[in-house]
Write a protein that holds these residues in place. Sequence first.
Motif, short mmCIF file in Angstrom:
data_model
loop_
_atom_site.label_atom_id
_atom_site.label_comp_id
_atom_site.label_asym_id
_atom_site.label_seq_id
_atom_site.Cartn_x
_atom_site.Cartn_y
_atom_site.Cartn_z
N GLY A 219 0.86 -1.18 0.00
CA GLY A 219 0.00 0.00 0.00
C GLY A 219 0.90 1.24 0.00
O GLY A 219 2.12 1.12 -0.12
N ALA B 124 1.85 2.98 2.42
CA ALA B 124 2.82 2.90 3.52
C ALA B 124 3.99 2.01 3.12
O ALA B 124 5.16 2.37 3.34
CB ALA B 124 2.15 2.36 4.79
N LYS C 235 0.39 -9.13 -2.02
CA LYS C 235 -0.45 -10.27 -2.43
C LYS C 235 -1.26 -10.00 -3.69
O LYS C 235 -1.69 -10.93 -4.36
CB LYS C 235 -1.37 -10.69 -1.28
N LEU D 31 -5.24 0.16 -0.72
CA LEU D 31 -6.58 0.77 -0.77
C LEU D 31 -6.63 1.97 -1.71
O LEU D 31 -7.65 2.23 -2.35
CB LEU D 31 -7.01 1.19 0.63
N VAL E 128 -9.79 4.22 -3.63
CA VAL E 128 -9.88 5.41 -2.76
C VAL E 128 -9.04 6.50 -3.40
O VAL E 128 -7.85 6.62 -3.15
CB VAL E 128 -9.36 5.08 -1.35
N LEU F 77 1.62 -13.98 -1.43
CA LEU F 77 0.90 -13.87 -0.16
C LEU F 77 1.81 -14.24 1.01
O LEU F 77 2.51 -15.27 0.95
CB LEU F 77 -0.31 -14.82 -0.19
N ILE F 78 1.80 -13.41 2.03
CA ILE F 78 2.55 -13.74 3.26
C ILE F 78 1.66 -14.65 4.09
O ILE F 78 0.53 -14.28 4.45
CB ILE F 78 2.92 -12.46 4.03
N ALA G 138 3.56 -3.49 6.73
CA ALA G 138 2.69 -2.44 6.16
C ALA G 138 1.51 -3.12 5.48
O ALA G 138 1.03 -2.67 4.44
CB ALA G 138 3.48 -1.58 5.17
N ASP H 134 -0.83 -8.06 9.49
CA ASP H 134 -0.83 -9.51 9.28
C ASP H 134 0.43 -10.19 9.80
O ASP H 134 0.38 -11.27 10.37
CB ASP H 134 -0.97 -9.84 7.78
N THR I 255 -18.69 1.46 3.09
CA THR I 255 -19.02 2.36 1.98
C THR I 255 -18.59 1.62 0.73
O THR I 255 -17.61 0.89 0.76
CB THR I 255 -18.24 3.68 2.01
N GLY J 2 1.66 2.69 8.41
CA GLY J 2 0.36 2.81 7.75
C GLY J 2 -0.80 2.68 8.72
O GLY J 2 -0.69 3.04 9.89
N VAL K 282 -5.25 7.58 7.19
CA VAL K 282 -5.49 8.06 5.82
C VAL K 282 -4.21 8.06 4.97
O VAL K 282 -3.11 7.91 5.48
CB VAL K 282 -6.16 9.46 5.82
N PRO L 258 -2.15 10.21 3.24
CA PRO L 258 -0.93 11.00 3.46
C PRO L 258 -0.17 10.60 4.72
O PRO L 258 1.06 10.57 4.73
CB PRO L 258 -1.44 12.45 3.57
#
Length: 384
Positions: free
Chosen positions: A14, A16, A36, A43, A49, A122-123, A155, A160, A177, A317, A332, A334
């Motif tokens: 992501g 992060a 993964k 996101l 997003v 995948l971890i 991250a 996880d 949402t 993150g 978020v 930033p």
Amino acid sequence: MFRKNYDIAVCGAGVAGVAAALACARRGMKTALIEKTTQPGGLATGGLVLVYLPLCDGLGRQMISGISEELLLAANRYGPRNPNFEWRTHGRYTARFSPSSFVLALDELLEESGVEVWLDTLITGAETEHGRLVSISVSNKSGPGNISANVFVDATGDADVVHLAGHPCRFSENSMTFWVIEHNENQRSSNDLDHSCQVAVHADPLENVYTCDPLSGKMVTDFILEGRRRYRRLLKTEYAAGIASRTSHYPISLQTVPPIRRGRSVVGRFTLDSTMAGRSFDDSVGVFGDWRKKGRLWQIPYRALLPAELAGVLVAGRCISAIGDAWEATRVIPVSAMTGEAAGTAAALAAAENRLPHELDYPRLERELRERNGFRLAFPQSAI
Ligand SMILES: Cc1cc2nc3c(=O)[nH]c(=O)nc-3n(C[C@H](O)[C@H](O)[C@H](O)COP(=O)(O)OP(=O)(O)OC[C@H]3O[C@@H](n4cnc5c(N)ncnc54)[C@H](O)[C@@H]3O)c2cc1C
């Protein structure tokens, strides 16, 4: 089983994870970034997003810079929008972007910095020795693998790695949402990418209807399916009522990352909580302006990036050690990129000095963050 060894392994790509990996690789570290899905951004891209929330405090002062700002500017390198360059006088320092454009720019930045990226990987496990994370188990088309590193950055958004290592985590309630990139001739969205085309991003008002406490594989599946079920219902209702038709309103792109805001976070050496806006810390790794309220500032202490009882790993993150309102403020884009860069910087210093992240000399990290990364670590005088 394949085996690999790195100076630093960043888990999850992501914003992060990307920021952490860039910070490490640019310091000459042999860096792996393990993801993964098939694209970086998490996101922000796979979750659609597409709103990069502010880098400023809403009063005309920039709080976040460094890689987070670099990502905000890169997000539109292959896209139609511009950041709000008028933010000092109008609005805030934000940007809207095309998620796919952002993926292209992130690929490019990672490639240029020499990060070794592992997509579709995948971890599945985390191995410890005497309380220290020493390797992670992964699975991809080659089969099972093992990646060892001097230092890890978790991250993954939901901690996880720390969870798989058996370390305590926290959970949060969540609301749903549904974001979708769609063709919609009847309704313009403020998130439109380009007003000359009819592709809109639609955030359906499905707030506060679902909880994800605690996080489980089945819950995540149910959450994703329920969102799509509700979207189908919305389309069917519109079609039946004649408000829209299959040619005037239909989906173009669905989320490929579960749209979970707050799933699981780490129990850290320090936990940032709702009462701590405006509070200074001796081990600050960054200052940011709250996206919800102009002038409300937060600092993040280094200890919130360190799991309480697991050595050899930093978190970054949306899964850092924060609860309640502090989690809401820090999760978020930033701020996730900012904690990613801070964690990556600390990981690189620790690896170079052959230390564990919690043994790092804070003044050394402070100097690096301030002088090389250009971070603001204290509140501006007028805000105190
Ligand atoms: C519905 C919704 C709306 C939002 N709206 C906004 C907004 O408007 N603006 C804003 O700034 N923020 C918004 N956010 C928050 C923001 O998008 C995220 O919190 C932020 O992007 C988190 O970044 P991250 O890198 O910490 O985690 P993520 O983006 O979650 O990245 C984690 C990465 O790790 C990977 N990963 C996870 N587990 C594993 C594993 N086991 N093995 C390998 N890889 C793994 C994932 O695939 C993912 O790529 C929103 C979030 C949601 C859910």
